[in-house]
Every structure is written in C-alpha cells, then in structure tokens.
Design an enzyme around this catalytic site. Sequence first.
Site, PDB file in Angstrom:
ATOM      1  CB  CYS A  99      -0.943   0.007   1.199  1.00 13.78           C
ATOM      2  SG  CYS A  99      -2.124  -1.337   1.141  1.00 13.78           S
ATOM      3  CG  HIS A 116      -3.170   3.673   2.272  1.00 14.03           C
ATOM      4  ND1 HIS A 116      -3.609   3.276   1.025  1.00 14.03           N
ATOM      5  CD2 HIS A 116      -3.253   2.579   3.075  1.00 14.03           C
ATOM      6  CE1 HIS A 116      -3.943   1.998   1.078  1.00 14.03           C
ATOM      7  NE2 HIS A 116      -3.744   1.550   2.312  1.00 14.03           N
ATOM      8  CG  ASN A 148      -6.645  -0.700   1.217  1.00 14.13           C
ATOM      9  OD1 ASN A 148      -5.914  -0.222   0.354  1.00 14.13           O
ATOM     10  ND2 ASN A 148      -6.184  -1.234   2.331  1.00 14.13           N
TER      11      ASN A 148
HETATM   12  O1  UT7 Z   1      -3.837  -0.956   3.657  1.00  5.73           O
HETATM   13  C1  UT7 Z   1      -2.883  -1.669   4.372  1.00  5.73           C
HETATM   14  C2  UT7 Z   1      -3.090  -1.583   5.827  1.00  5.73           C
HETATM   15  N1  UT7 Z   1      -4.341  -2.144   6.215  1.00  5.73           N
HETATM   16  C3  UT7 Z   1      -4.997  -1.564   7.196  1.00  5.73           C
HETATM   17  O2  UT7 Z   1      -4.576  -0.537   7.652  1.00  5.73           O
HETATM   18  C4  UT7 Z   1      -6.226  -2.234   7.738  1.00  5.73           C
HETATM   19  C5  UT7 Z   1      -6.183  -2.147   9.247  1.00  5.73           C
HETATM   20  N2  UT7 Z   1      -7.280  -2.815   9.935  1.00  5.73           N
HETATM   21  C6  UT7 Z   1      -8.589  -2.407   9.856  1.00  5.73           C
HETATM   22  O3  UT7 Z   1      -8.936  -1.528   9.112  1.00  5.73           O
HETATM   23  C7  UT7 Z   1      -9.569  -3.061  10.814  1.00  5.73           C
HETATM   24  O4  UT7 Z   1      -8.868  -3.804  11.769  1.00  5.73           O
HETATM   25  C8  UT7 Z   1     -10.617  -3.962  10.110  1.00  5.73           C
HETATM   26  C9  UT7 Z   1     -11.599  -3.108   9.340  1.00  5.73           C
HETATM   27  C10 UT7 Z   1      -9.913  -4.920   9.172  1.00  5.73           C
HETATM   28  C11 UT7 Z   1     -11.415  -4.762  11.140  1.00  5.73           C
HETATM   29  O5  UT7 Z   1     -12.014  -3.896  12.083  1.00  5.73           O
HETATM   30  P1  UT7 Z   1     -11.857  -4.169  13.660  1.00  5.73           P
HETATM   31  O6  UT7 Z   1     -12.638  -3.149  14.335  1.00  5.73           O
HETATM   32  O7  UT7 Z   1     -10.385  -4.221  13.938  1.00  5.73           O
HETATM   33  O8  UT7 Z   1     -12.560  -5.578  13.809  1.00  5.73           O
HETATM   34  P2  UT7 Z   1     -11.952  -6.971  14.325  1.00  5.73           P
HETATM   35  O9  UT7 Z   1     -10.995  -7.517  13.344  1.00  5.73           O
HETATM   36  O10 UT7 Z   1     -11.474  -6.803  15.739  1.00  5.73           O
HETATM   37  O11 UT7 Z   1     -13.264  -7.875  14.330  1.00  5.73           O
HETATM   38  C12 UT7 Z   1     -14.381  -7.577  15.150  1.00  5.73           C
HETATM   39  C13 UT7 Z   1     -15.486  -8.589  14.869  1.00  5.73           C
HETATM   40  C14 UT7 Z   1     -15.025 -10.032  14.893  1.00  5.73           C
HETATM   41  O12 UT7 Z   1     -16.044 -10.774  15.520  1.00  5.73           O
HETATM   42  P3  UT7 Z   1     -15.903 -11.228  17.064  1.00  5.73           P
HETATM   43  O13 UT7 Z   1     -14.639 -12.057  17.120  1.00  5.73           O
HETATM   44  O14 UT7 Z   1     -15.789  -9.961  17.861  1.00  5.73           O
HETATM   45  O15 UT7 Z   1     -17.147 -11.989  17.305  1.00  5.73           O
HETATM   46  C15 UT7 Z   1     -14.963 -10.422  13.442  1.00  5.73           C
HETATM   47  O16 UT7 Z   1     -15.188 -11.785  13.238  1.00  5.73           O
HETATM   48  O17 UT7 Z   1     -16.038  -8.371  13.563  1.00  5.73           O
HETATM   49  C16 UT7 Z   1     -16.080  -9.611  12.856  1.00  5.73           C
HETATM   50  N3  UT7 Z   1     -15.951  -9.341  11.421  1.00  5.73           N
HETATM   51  C17 UT7 Z   1     -16.983  -9.061  10.618  1.00  5.73           C
HETATM   52  N4  UT7 Z   1     -18.299  -8.953  10.860  1.00  5.73           N
HETATM   53  C18 UT7 Z   1     -19.081  -8.634   9.818  1.00  5.73           C
HETATM   54  C19 UT7 Z   1     -14.799  -9.299  10.710  1.00  5.73           C
HETATM   55  N5  UT7 Z   1     -15.087  -8.988   9.424  1.00  5.73           N
HETATM   56  C20 UT7 Z   1     -16.425  -8.827   9.356  1.00  5.73           C
HETATM   57  C21 UT7 Z   1     -17.313  -8.494   8.313  1.00  5.73           C
HETATM   58  N6  UT7 Z   1     -18.623  -8.408   8.586  1.00  5.73           N
HETATM   59  N7  UT7 Z   1     -16.896  -8.239   7.046  1.00  5.73           N
END
Ligand code: UT7
Length: 323
Positions: free
Chosen positions: A114, A250, A280
């Site tokens: 990225c 980004h 993204n």
């Molecule tokens: O571009 C290169 C760099 N990349 C980034 O900078 C991305 C950085 N990370 C992020 O943007 C975020 O961490 C995400 C958007 C990927 C995820 O958001 P989060 O608030 O960190 O969520 P999480 O990974 O902690 O997941 C929370 C919950 C989980 O469920 P439980 O374990 O709490 O029951 C996931 O299973 O959300 C669940 N989950 C979803 N639910 C519905 C994960 N993906 C989804 C989804 N729809 N698509």
Amino acid sequence: MTYARIIGTGSYLPEKILTNQDLEQIVETSDQWIQERTGIRQRHVAAEGQSCSDLATIAAQRALDAAGVTAADIDLIVLGTCTPDRVFPSTACLVQHRLGVPGGSPAFDVSAACSGFVYALDVARRYLETGGGKRALVIGAETITRLLDWSDRSTCVLFGDGAGAVVLESGEQPGILSTHLHADGQYEDLLGVPWGISQGFEELNERAGTIEMRGNEVFKVAVRTLGRIVDETLDANGLKKSDVNWLVPHQANVRIIAATAKKLDMPMERVVVTVGEHGNTSAASIPLALDAAVRDGRIQRGELLLLEAFGGGFTWGSALIRY
Ligand code: UT7
C-alpha cells in the site's frame, strides 16, 4: 535547488461497482458493519481480462493530458504495484509501450504494497533532482481484488481496484519538499500474501494466493506509525501542523484516517477521503484521492499537501508537497 513538481494528475476506476449490499449476498456481513468499521460503501472491480497495466495506462494518459505533455516527453516511469500483469516484464515496461513512450528510458516497478505510490514518488523525485531526466510518470495501480478470498469476510469487504498517476517535472519552482520512507520486515505475518513464485507452484493452493491480514493488530500499528511520520515530516521541513492545507492519506479505513487528521489537529474537511467509494486500492489509493481533489477544485496550486501511506511489509512513508 532543483525540485520535482507535480504538473498533472490522472486516475482510472474500473466500471464495475461492488456495493456492501452486493457483499451481503456473498459472505456473512452487513452494510452497517462495513461502514461503521471502515467507512467503505462500495469498491470498483476490474473486469475479467482487465489487467493492472490496462488501468495504469488510462490513468497515466489522463495525467499526461492534464499536464499538457505527450508520451514523448517522459524520461522515466516508476510504478508501484503488488498485483502486476506478469512476473516480468514489469508493469511499468508494459505501460511505457502502450502509452508510446519512446523506448530506451528507464521504466520499473516498485513493490511496497500500500506504500507503493509514495515509494515510487520518492525514487522518481530523486532521479529528477539529480539530473536523471526532465519528466517522470509516477503511477500507483492495482488489481488487488484478484488476491481476495471471497469467502473470507475479514478481507474481501476491504479492497478495490484502480489506478492513479502524476507527471513530475524538474525545475526551480518548489514542488516535492521531502519524502520519508520506512520499512520493518518483522511484521511479515500480520499482512501479506503467503505465497510467491520462489515457493513453487506445488505450494499454491486456493488459500495461499490470497491476502491474509490480522486486521486489528495492523490497525494499531498503522495508527501509531502514521502519527509518528506526521511529526517526522513536519520537523524535517521546520513547519507547523497548521501550515498543511490538505492531508491526502492512504485509504484503508476512515478510522485510521481520522486518527491521523486528529494528530495534525486538522478538521476532516481538509482531508481527502475516498475510501467510501473506492475501498482500499493499495498503491493506487493516494494518487486516486489526489486526482479526485485536484479535479473537483478542492486542492489549489500553491497549497501544502501531506501524503502518507502504510502497508504490508510493513512499509510506510510520506511526502510533503507544495502543489
Ligand atoms: O492498507 C494496508 C493496511 N491495512 C490496514 O490498515 C487495515 C487495518 N485494519 C482495519 O482496518 C480493521 O482492523 C478492520 C476493518 C480490518 C477490522 O475492524 P476491527 O474493528 O479491527 O474488527 P476486528 O478484526 O477486531 O473484528 C471484530 C469482529 C469479529 O467478531 P468477534 O470475534 O468480535 O465476534 C470479526 O469476526 O467483527 C467480525 N468481522 C466481521 N463482521 C461482519 C470481521 N469482518 C467482518 C465483516 N462483517 N466483514
């Protein structure tokens, strides 16, 4: 003092749009979850047969047109991508030929996920500043949806395809004031595609060729790191936060973008945000955002722009630009 200055911008997004509602039909997710956690509403997806160089060539031609120069005026092409058309030739070589840039001048890809566009910008501006040509095309282009596992909801809702480009020209008028690049390979397991050519094709199963990300951990490092690079960039130029007119970040997640804006004490009206419409797009995201804000008249000549990126590697970087 010789500077590299942006004299034209261009971008291209594939026609096909995939909305959050479309994704609700593919994986167990919701428009509400995606919007709340990321700010993404839709993303563009390259058509079957549409390659990274196809996207890049259109964006680059638009940047040439905006700059009022032709392909024959280009001395260098540097292209950031992690989804090239082929192993080789580089996508930059393919774009060189398709645009009609005279053969003989250097053209190469840089691989920094990225952060690919900021890395490419750094390389190209150093060429121009040290006499390695008069004009350069710097491109960020990705067909990153090709790397998605469409059954993995934690990644497939995040990414989109696209390309953006700028034409740089060397001269005495201030342009790119500084660029700052970093990498830290110890985080290889938090974000990446775990397969590559040197592992051999017998290792390539359905999952190995797709993006894997420990999103929450990446999120935390990204926010911390981007906060640091804002300070580094301003300190290197002896400037204050209030001197910056536009943040062009980004576009991975609107919450990461908001955290960086907060660090800059910058209202969101001064931040170019395209993640809602583009998702993204990896190396394409900054030049896509830049072109959007130049074309709709938000970014004006003479204004000070801070570009910043964070991605797999980890890699991160910034550019401070007098536009
Ligand atoms: O571009 C290169 C760099 N990349 C980034 O900078 C991305 C950085 N990370 C992020 O943007 C975020 O961490 C995400 C958007 C990927 C995820 O958001 P989060 O608030 O960190 O969520 P999480 O990974 O902690 O997941 C929370 C919950 C989980 O469920 P439980 O374990 O709490 O029951 C996931 O299973 O959300 C669940 N989950 C979803 N639910 C519905 C994960 N993906 C989804 C989804 N729809 N698509």
